[in-house]
Design a protein around this motif. Structure first.
Motif, mmCIF file in Angstrom:
data_model
loop_
_atom_site.group_PDB
_atom_site.id
_atom_site.type_symbol
_atom_site.label_atom_id
_atom_site.label_comp_id
_atom_site.label_asym_id
_atom_site.label_seq_id
_atom_site.Cartn_x
_atom_site.Cartn_y
_atom_site.Cartn_z
ATOM 1 N N SER A 202 48.754 85.709 -6.194
ATOM 2 C CA SER A 202 48.643 84.026 -5.519
ATOM 3 C C SER A 202 47.731 83.863 -4.788
ATOM 4 C CB SER A 202 49.562 83.898 -4.360
ATOM 5 O OG SER A 202 49.363 85.089 -3.410
ATOM 6 N N PRO A 203 47.111 83.491 -4.251
ATOM 7 C CA PRO A 203 44.920 82.357 -3.960
ATOM 8 C C PRO A 203 45.619 83.108 -2.264
ATOM 9 C CG PRO A 203 46.601 81.108 -4.197
ATOM 10 C CD PRO A 203 47.515 81.378 -4.636
ATOM 11 N N SER A 204 44.093 83.715 -1.850
ATOM 12 C CA SER A 204 43.826 84.389 -0.596
ATOM 13 C C SER A 204 44.202 83.651 0.233
ATOM 14 C CB SER A 204 42.067 84.269 -0.816
ATOM 15 O OG SER A 204 42.148 84.821 -1.501
ATOM 16 N N PHE B 242 39.305 88.629 -8.270
ATOM 17 C CA PHE B 242 40.819 88.415 -9.127
ATOM 18 C C PHE B 242 39.077 88.530 -10.373
ATOM 19 C CE2 PHE B 242 42.307 86.830 -5.231
ATOM 20 C CZ PHE B 242 43.258 87.232 -5.450
ATOM 21 N N THR C 49 40.972 79.084 -14.098
ATOM 22 C CA THR C 49 41.869 79.255 -12.344
ATOM 23 C C THR C 49 43.631 79.601 -13.909
ATOM 24 O OG1 THR C 49 40.817 77.943 -11.785
ATOM 25 C CG2 THR C 49 43.252 77.607 -11.039
ATOM 26 N N THR D 247 45.102 81.046 -8.995
ATOM 27 C CA THR D 247 44.318 81.744 -8.836
ATOM 28 C C THR D 247 43.018 81.735 -9.412
ATOM 29 O OG1 THR D 247 46.400 83.801 -8.296
ATOM 30 C CG2 THR D 247 44.167 84.618 -8.476
ATOM 31 N N TRP E 114 40.485 83.569 -11.595
ATOM 32 C CA TRP E 114 39.830 84.116 -11.940
ATOM 33 C C TRP E 114 38.465 84.510 -12.338
ATOM 34 C CZ3 TRP E 114 42.557 88.941 -13.342
ATOM 35 C CH2 TRP E 114 44.012 88.515 -12.262
ATOM 36 N N GLU F 239 41.997 93.354 -9.614
ATOM 37 C CA GLU F 239 42.649 92.557 -8.506
ATOM 38 C C GLU F 239 41.889 93.370 -7.515
ATOM 39 O OE1 GLU F 239 46.322 90.790 -9.425
ATOM 40 O OE2 GLU F 239 46.277 91.096 -11.792
ATOM 41 N N ARG G 250 42.994 93.549 -3.468
ATOM 42 C CA ARG G 250 42.496 93.024 -2.154
ATOM 43 C C ARG G 250 43.945 93.024 -1.151
ATOM 44 N NH1 ARG G 250 47.926 88.406 -2.668
ATOM 45 N NH2 ARG G 250 45.978 87.386 -1.723
ATOM 46 N N PRO H 297 53.851 87.638 -7.802
ATOM 47 C CA PRO H 297 53.365 86.799 -8.632
ATOM 48 C C PRO H 297 53.129 87.016 -10.060
ATOM 49 C CG PRO H 297 52.374 87.757 -6.211
ATOM 50 C CD PRO H 297 53.901 87.855 -6.835
ATOM 51 N N GLY I 134 50.445 90.271 -2.710
ATOM 52 C CA GLY I 134 50.061 90.460 -4.031
ATOM 53 C C GLY I 134 51.180 91.116 -5.202
#
Length: 622
Positions: free
Chosen positions: A15-17, A28, A38, A43, A45, A171, A173, A206, A216
């Motif tokens: 998901s978006p930050s 990403f 997108t 998200t 990329w 990815e 995070r 997600p 995530g």
């Protein structure tokens, strides 16, 4: 190490930050992608970046995959070296890593590759050919939790034989550093996902549904890991009621996880595939979502792991109804590749919402930070070609070879790896030796012979550990650094075939006298030891010698003394003749003296004339 992965039939996206107390650093990366995209979950990329080498391609059946980050890939042929990496700048902290790996016969060879993958210098995934057919075609997602401590995250791939490693997306995070009981486990382990199950639901998170997970994480249906007997008795529960205690630090377990569960009149059993060489940490998730249970002791069951009773659970007694409850347990000394988990009824039927299983992989030793700095500087200054694979950590993982031509070993207290040998003879190198080489304090052997290296030798070359030095047949110029004479363990010095000049330190030459070997031939500018010309009295090592400097100093001193003496004589003469009168006063005094002399001469002439005529003197009688 066995192949570690999750296989999902649908794309798995983050998901978006969002903004969390622990930070929101994230990447990403669409590996092999040429533009930013997108996805439907908003998200972004990024186009491919932060890689050290390789080439890009596209899967053979793009329509089989839903999103671009699954269709594009980067592969690393041997021309890029046996070791290649993605090196991501990141603040220190704990991170969630996920890779998507896919082959899908992108190269038309129908041969899935064998390779290892590491995170922060520790091997975490191993791929061996041939892959299962569905895996080769659909690809697989793999994820883990790891600490980053040096300001950058290294995700590296090591080729087995001639096979090129592949990656479809990467990815990363940032997560809460205290998550998953790191205070107990410590920061010396990587937690690799061997199963993340949501009981009583389909896969979600997600990329699969609109249900979010702040870390995530994606959750897989538990149905694939149930035993046959469990499948016969199990039934699912679900609720739309709010579950308290979810999305709480440090683990931020999502509410969706606790809104479904499974139960059954009997033992609920799961079989989890594991690697018997590792330890595992299990997380169990519960919530009493059956409104018919209204008090404690109405539902009690035991959690049994590999036939060991590890926990008796009464969810209502612990947290009440419609509330999240989680417990963890670490499994040691496995003797089988299957880990069994049972929920055994004591009162009523057991209930479970989710299971997580993570391998505890000890962090491998990494290269000492200052030596990493030195080796990266050498990579640039020596212009090491890509084919040699000088990427990532120079020495880690220990299960791989170090950088080509480099030998490493643990330091004395076995807390880090250090470089002991660099052997890059006849490699076509065309650069120079970085001054940072002095940071390699454990270097025993340095061989850079028969290349086209130039420039001067570093002023600090000659660590106390250095035993063998071969820089022969290059284009080095300038003097031999005095630091080499201080390397007390040197036994071999090969500097022949260069353009070195100046005086050879006697201590260095004495290596040959005391049983070692030294070759200085082919350097026309060297002097000062037997078999070489005598050094000029005033010129040494391409600059003034100490004797020359002393001679010039004495000459300057004599010259200054002569100047001072002349000045003093001049001053004394001026004082006697002119009493230090200023120039205009001197002119006036000279004129008066001249007039006086003329008047005196006239008077004498007049007196002599009168005397001759017998005239009386005007001044009276004598």
């Amino acid at each position: 190490m066995s192949l570690l992965f999750f296989i999902f039939s649908l794309p798995l996206l983050l998901s978006p930050s969002l903004s969390f107390p622990f930070g929101n650093a994230s990447y990403f990366i669409d590996c092999g992608g040429s533009t930013n995209t997108t996805d439907p979950f908003n998200t972004i990329w990024l186009s491919d970046r932060y890689f050290t080498g390789g080439a890009i391609s596209v899967v053979s059946e793009p329509l089989h995959f839903r999103y671009p980050q699954e269709k594009n890939l980067r592969f690393f042929p041997l021309s890029s070296g046996k070791k290649n990496c993605y090196i991501l700048p990141l603040p220190s902290g704990r991170y969630y890593f996920r890779t998507f790996t896919v082959y899908d016969n992108y190269d038309g060879k129908s041969h899935s590759p064998s390779f290892d993958a590491s995170v922060e210098g520790t091997v975490v995934f191993s791929w061996r050919s041939p892959w299962p057919e569905n895996l080769a075609r659909d690809g697989a997602y793999s994820d883990l939790f790891a600490f980053v401590k040096d300001g950058e995250a290294d995700v590296c791939f090591y080729s087995i034989a001639t096979d090129p490693p592949v990656i479809g997306s990467l990815e990363v995070r940032q997560i809460d550093p205290s998550s998953y009981d790191s205070a107990t486990i410590g920061d010396k382990f990587i937690l690799v996902n061997y199963g993340r199950l949501s009981c009583g639901s389909n896969q979600w998170g997600p990329g699969f549904s609109n249900d979010t997970d702040d870390f995530g994480r994606a959750w897989q249906s538990d149905s694939v890991l149930r035993t046959l007997n469990t499948t016969k008795i199990i039934r699912s529960l679900s609720t739309r009621e709010t579950i308290t205690g979810t999305n709480q630090p440090p683990n931020f377990f999502p509410a969706k996880l606790y809104q479904t569960a499974v139960t059954g009149n009997g033992i609920l059993e799961y079989e989890l595939s594991v690697d018997a060489k590792l330890d595992y940490v299990l997380w169990f998730h519960f919530a009493e979502i059956d409104s018919s249970v209204k008090q404690k002791a109405e539902r009690v069951f035991d959690v049994v792991v590999n036939e060991k009773n590890v926990k008796r659970v009464d969810v209502f007694e612990e947290v009440g109804s419609f509330a999240a409850y989680s417990v963890s347990y670490t499994v040691h000394n496995l003797s089988s590749a299957v880990l069994t988990v049972k929920f055994v009824p004591v009162i009523g039927a057991p209930i479970v919402s989710g299971i997580e299983n993570y391998a505890l992989i000890p962090n491998d030793l990494s290269t000492a930070p200052e030596q990493v700095v030195a080796m990266r500087a050498l990579k640039e200054s020596l212009r090491v070609p890509d084919r040699m694979g000088w990427n990532g950590d120079p020495c880690a993982p220990t299960s791989w070879d170090a950088w080509e031509g480099v030998t490493c070993h643990p330091n004395k207290d076995e807390t880090a790896l250090v470089i002991s040998q660099i052997d890059l003879g006849s490699q076509g190198l065309k650069g120079s030796i970085s001054e940072q080489i002095t940071l390699l304090s454990n270097l025993v052997t340095l061989n850079l012979s028969t290349n086209s290296l130039g420039g001067t030798l570093p002023s600090g070359l000659g660590q106390q550990s250095l035993v063998r030095l071969d820089l022969s047949n290059n284009q080095f110029s300038g003097p031999i650094p005095e630091s080499l004479a201080l390397a007390t363990h040197l036994q071999l010095v090969m500097l022949n075939g260069n353009s070195l000049e100046g005086r050879v330190p006697e201590e260095l030459y004495s290596i040959g006298v005391h049983g070692g070997a030294i070759d200085l031939s082919g350097n026309k500018g060297l002097c000062g030891v037997p078999s070489l010309p005598q050094c000029s009295l005033f010129w040494d090592n391409g600059r003034l010698s100490t004797g020359g400097k002393i001679a010039i100093g004495l000459s300057c001193l004599v010259f200054v003394c002569l100047l001072v003496l002349g000045y003093l004589i001049c001053i004394r003469r001026r004082r006697h003749d002119y009493e230090f009168a200023p120039p205009h006063d001197l002119m006036s005094m000279a004129a008066k003296r001249n007039r006086y002399q003329r008047q005196k001469s006239l008077m004498l002439l007049e007196m002599e004339s009168q005397h001759a005529k017998g005239l009386p003197s005007p001044h009276g009688p004598h």
